[in-house]
Design a protein around this motif. Structure first.
Motif, mmCIF file in Angstrom:
data_model
loop_
_atom_site.group_PDB
_atom_site.id
_atom_site.type_symbol
_atom_site.label_atom_id
_atom_site.label_comp_id
_atom_site.label_asym_id
_atom_site.label_seq_id
_atom_site.Cartn_x
_atom_site.Cartn_y
_atom_site.Cartn_z
ATOM 1 N N PHE A 167 -6.060 9.400 3.481
ATOM 2 C CA PHE A 167 -7.133 8.722 2.527
ATOM 3 C C PHE A 167 -8.521 9.060 2.941
ATOM 4 C CE2 PHE A 167 -10.327 5.321 1.562
ATOM 5 C CZ PHE A 167 -10.301 5.496 0.138
ATOM 6 N N ASN A 168 -9.178 9.905 2.180
ATOM 7 C CA ASN A 168 -10.538 10.362 2.342
ATOM 8 C C ASN A 168 -11.371 9.606 1.692
ATOM 9 O OD1 ASN A 168 -12.957 11.704 2.748
ATOM 10 N ND2 ASN A 168 -12.072 13.872 2.091
ATOM 11 N N PRO A 169 -12.372 8.809 2.360
ATOM 12 C CA PRO A 169 -13.264 7.938 1.601
ATOM 13 C C PRO A 169 -14.132 8.855 0.921
ATOM 14 C CG PRO A 169 -13.729 7.826 4.044
ATOM 15 C CD PRO A 169 -12.290 8.525 3.913
ATOM 16 N N GLU A 170 -14.415 10.124 1.055
ATOM 17 C CA GLU A 170 -15.468 11.012 0.366
ATOM 18 C C GLU A 170 -14.808 11.374 -0.886
ATOM 19 O OE1 GLU A 170 -18.426 11.235 1.740
ATOM 20 O OE2 GLU A 170 -17.738 9.976 3.241
ATOM 21 N N LYS A 171 -13.668 11.228 -1.096
ATOM 22 C CA LYS A 171 -12.801 11.548 -2.261
ATOM 23 C C LYS A 171 -12.536 10.223 -3.236
ATOM 24 C CE LYS A 171 -10.135 15.153 -2.441
ATOM 25 N NZ LYS A 171 -8.998 15.902 -2.420
ATOM 26 N N HIS A 172 -11.769 10.306 -4.317
ATOM 27 C CA HIS A 172 -11.374 9.095 -5.108
ATOM 28 C C HIS A 172 -9.878 9.607 -5.419
ATOM 29 C CE1 HIS A 172 -13.328 12.042 -7.783
ATOM 30 N NE2 HIS A 172 -12.337 11.580 -8.732
ATOM 31 N N TYR A 173 -9.356 8.501 -5.808
ATOM 32 C CA TYR A 173 -7.846 8.720 -5.970
ATOM 33 C C TYR A 173 -7.349 7.750 -6.864
ATOM 34 C CZ TYR A 173 -8.042 11.071 -1.354
ATOM 35 O OH TYR A 173 -8.314 11.560 -0.185
ATOM 36 N N LEU A 174 -6.013 7.821 -7.308
ATOM 37 C CA LEU A 174 -5.255 6.846 -8.211
ATOM 38 C C LEU A 174 -4.349 6.312 -7.244
ATOM 39 C CD1 LEU A 174 -4.673 5.205 -10.688
ATOM 40 C CD2 LEU A 174 -3.196 6.914 -11.270
ATOM 41 N N ILE A 175 -4.443 5.163 -6.396
ATOM 42 C CA ILE A 175 -3.457 4.850 -5.485
ATOM 43 C C ILE A 175 -2.395 3.986 -6.088
ATOM 44 C CG2 ILE A 175 -3.457 3.526 -3.377
ATOM 45 C CD1 ILE A 175 -6.524 3.864 -3.236
ATOM 46 N N THR A 176 -1.194 4.371 -5.716
ATOM 47 C CA THR A 176 -0.095 3.752 -6.377
ATOM 48 C C THR A 176 0.711 2.989 -5.266
ATOM 49 O OG1 THR A 176 1.042 6.140 -6.473
ATOM 50 C CG2 THR A 176 -0.341 5.236 -8.219
ATOM 51 N N PRO A 177 0.895 2.068 -4.951
ATOM 52 C CA PRO A 177 1.946 1.603 -3.925
ATOM 53 C C PRO A 177 2.878 0.820 -4.638
ATOM 54 C CG PRO A 177 -0.220 0.322 -3.584
ATOM 55 C CD PRO A 177 -0.024 1.193 -4.947
ATOM 56 N N ASN A 178 4.152 0.628 -3.915
ATOM 57 C CA ASN A 178 5.098 -0.271 -4.192
ATOM 58 C C ASN A 178 4.668 -1.549 -4.263
ATOM 59 O OD1 ASN A 178 5.342 0.230 -1.496
ATOM 60 N ND2 ASN A 178 7.422 -0.552 -1.532
ATOM 61 N N HIS A 179 5.359 -2.514 -4.805
ATOM 62 C CA HIS A 179 5.046 -4.005 -5.155
ATOM 63 C C HIS A 179 6.155 -5.016 -4.665
ATOM 64 C CE1 HIS A 179 2.486 -6.823 -6.151
ATOM 65 N NE2 HIS A 179 2.284 -6.837 -7.292
ATOM 66 N N GLN A 180 6.212 -4.949 -3.367
ATOM 67 C CA GLN A 180 7.277 -6.204 -2.732
ATOM 68 C C GLN A 180 6.887 -7.546 -2.918
ATOM 69 O OE1 GLN A 180 8.387 -4.667 1.139
ATOM 70 N NE2 GLN A 180 9.437 -2.987 0.382
ATOM 71 N N SER A 181 5.720 -8.107 -2.937
ATOM 72 C CA SER A 181 5.490 -9.387 -2.819
ATOM 73 C C SER A 181 4.010 -9.860 -3.210
ATOM 74 C CB SER A 181 5.526 -9.680 -1.251
ATOM 75 O OG SER A 181 4.183 -9.216 -0.406
ATOM 76 N N ASN A 182 3.730 -11.155 -3.295
ATOM 77 C CA ASN A 182 2.711 -11.743 -3.617
ATOM 78 C C ASN A 182 1.412 -11.469 -2.590
ATOM 79 O OD1 ASN A 182 3.361 -13.085 -5.999
ATOM 80 N ND2 ASN A 182 4.340 -14.658 -4.794
ATOM 81 N N ALA A 183 1.814 -10.900 -1.462
ATOM 82 C CA ALA A 183 0.874 -10.714 -0.615
ATOM 83 C C ALA A 183 0.412 -9.213 -0.287
ATOM 84 C CB ALA A 183 1.404 -11.016 0.994
ATOM 85 N N ASP A 184 0.857 -8.328 -1.311
ATOM 86 C CA ASP A 184 0.678 -6.932 -1.184
ATOM 87 C C ASP A 184 -0.757 -6.595 -1.419
ATOM 88 O OD1 ASP A 184 3.367 -6.480 -0.872
ATOM 89 O OD2 ASP A 184 3.696 -6.095 -2.923
ATOM 90 N N ALA A 185 -1.785 -7.286 -2.257
ATOM 91 C CA ALA A 185 -2.670 -7.059 -2.321
ATOM 92 C C ALA A 185 -3.767 -7.451 -1.145
ATOM 93 C CB ALA A 185 -3.551 -8.090 -3.809
ATOM 94 N N THR A 186 -3.387 -8.509 -0.415
ATOM 95 C CA THR A 186 -3.982 -8.860 0.752
ATOM 96 C C THR A 186 -3.830 -7.971 1.936
ATOM 97 O OG1 THR A 186 -2.373 -10.430 1.823
ATOM 98 C CG2 THR A 186 -3.939 -11.247 0.205
ATOM 99 N N ILE A 187 -2.509 -7.305 1.744
ATOM 100 C CA ILE A 187 -2.184 -6.135 2.771
ATOM 101 C C ILE A 187 -3.170 -5.185 2.572
ATOM 102 C CG2 ILE A 187 -0.311 -4.705 3.490
ATOM 103 C CD1 ILE A 187 1.582 -6.948 2.967
ATOM 104 N N MET A 188 -3.085 -4.862 1.440
ATOM 105 C CA MET A 188 -4.161 -3.545 1.026
ATOM 106 C C MET A 188 -5.563 -3.591 1.305
ATOM 107 S SD MET A 188 -2.068 -0.874 -0.137
ATOM 108 C CE MET A 188 -1.135 -1.185 1.206
ATOM 109 N N LEU A 189 -6.084 -5.081 1.104
ATOM 110 C CA LEU A 189 -7.373 -5.144 1.301
ATOM 111 C C LEU A 189 -7.647 -5.303 2.904
ATOM 112 C CD1 LEU A 189 -8.050 -7.809 -1.372
ATOM 113 C CD2 LEU A 189 -9.282 -5.771 -1.076
#
Length: 266
Positions: free
Chosen positions: A97-119
């Protein structure tokens, strides 16, 4: 930045209680420890709420609040939340992940905690596409608004079209957007199919797609609070526009699904 460390503060506050009230019995000491923990947790929640409201006030007044500062604050507090949830998160190939670029980021979704994990995993600002229910949650609502996140209402087609237009605008404005292509949590290692509509924004904006695999997050609901959950996050190589430019959205969805699934641990 490190997470918010509560234990040293709890110990100090407990000793203050012991000294002021001259507590010497074990039961009273345990009660003082419990009281200190509750007081500090409430204090941290109030602080997070107050800081969020203050930042929103500044933005409403037309003053600039650096998104990096906002995201760093979120990252710090969510490390604490994940620690309380007894999650130990390890990340592989974050450098993809290059912070100087931009992406469409597409993780799998296993739980209610996935957003907090990503953050916790991302140290640089990204935008989340979240379900509309999150917009009703106090504190979380304010901070999601501060980082420019969008809320998707699955029951409102007009709203979905509007959100996709906003996603397109943000990507064109050189912001990275994270969306869960499954559309719903699997609560297991087995992935749901990726929705082709997720990738319409990629074809329109010609952005690189960044697949991410989350492992073991689905175990949290069975482990907490007695066992630690070792979550693993794997960053795949970004997929440049040149690779998928001649593909339909269903083909892209199938390709990204296959890449993410390749690192799923069953």
């Amino acid at each position: 930045m490190n997470r918010v460390y509560l234990m040293p503060k709890i110990i100090i506050l407990t000793f203050i209680f012991l000294y002021v009230f001259e507590i010497f019995y074990w039961l009273h000491i345990l009660l003082a420890l419990l009281g200190s923990t509750i007081i500090l947790l409430v204090f941290e929640v109030i602080m997070l709420y107050s800081i969020g409201k203050y930042y929103l006030h500044l933005l409403k007044k037309g003053k600039e609040v650096p998104k990096k500062r906002i995201f760093t604050t979120i990252n710090r507090f969510l490390k604490t939340v994940n620690h309380i949830l007894r999650m130990d998160i390890t990340v592989s190939h974050l450098e993809r992940f290059n912070p100087e670029k931009h992406y469409l980021i597409t993780p799998n979704h296993q739980s209610n905690a996935d957003a907090t994990i990503m953050l916790e995993v991302f140290k640089d600002p990204i935008v989340f596409v979240a379900k509309i229910a999150i917009a009703k949650l106090p504190i979380i609502r304010d901070w999601m608004k501060l980082i420019g996140s969008l809320y998707l209402n699955k029951d409102d087609m007009r709203s979905q079209i509007k959100i996709m237009q906003e996603v397109e605008y943000k990507i064109n404005n050189h912001e990275s957007v994270l969306i869960f292509p499954e559309g719903r949590r699997s609560f297991s290692a087995v992935m749901n199919e990726f929705k082709p509509g997720t990738f319409k924004m990629a074809t329109k904006t010609k952005v690189d797609i960044l697949p991410i695999t989350i492992n073991h997050a689905h175990k949290l609901r069975h482990h907490f609070p007695w066992r630690k959950t070792n979550v693993e996050v794997y960053f795949h190589e970004p997929i440049p526009y040149e690779v998928y430019k001649d593909m339909g959205t269903q083909e892209i969805a199938a390709m990204v699904h296959k890449i993410v699934e390749a690192k799923v641990i069953y």
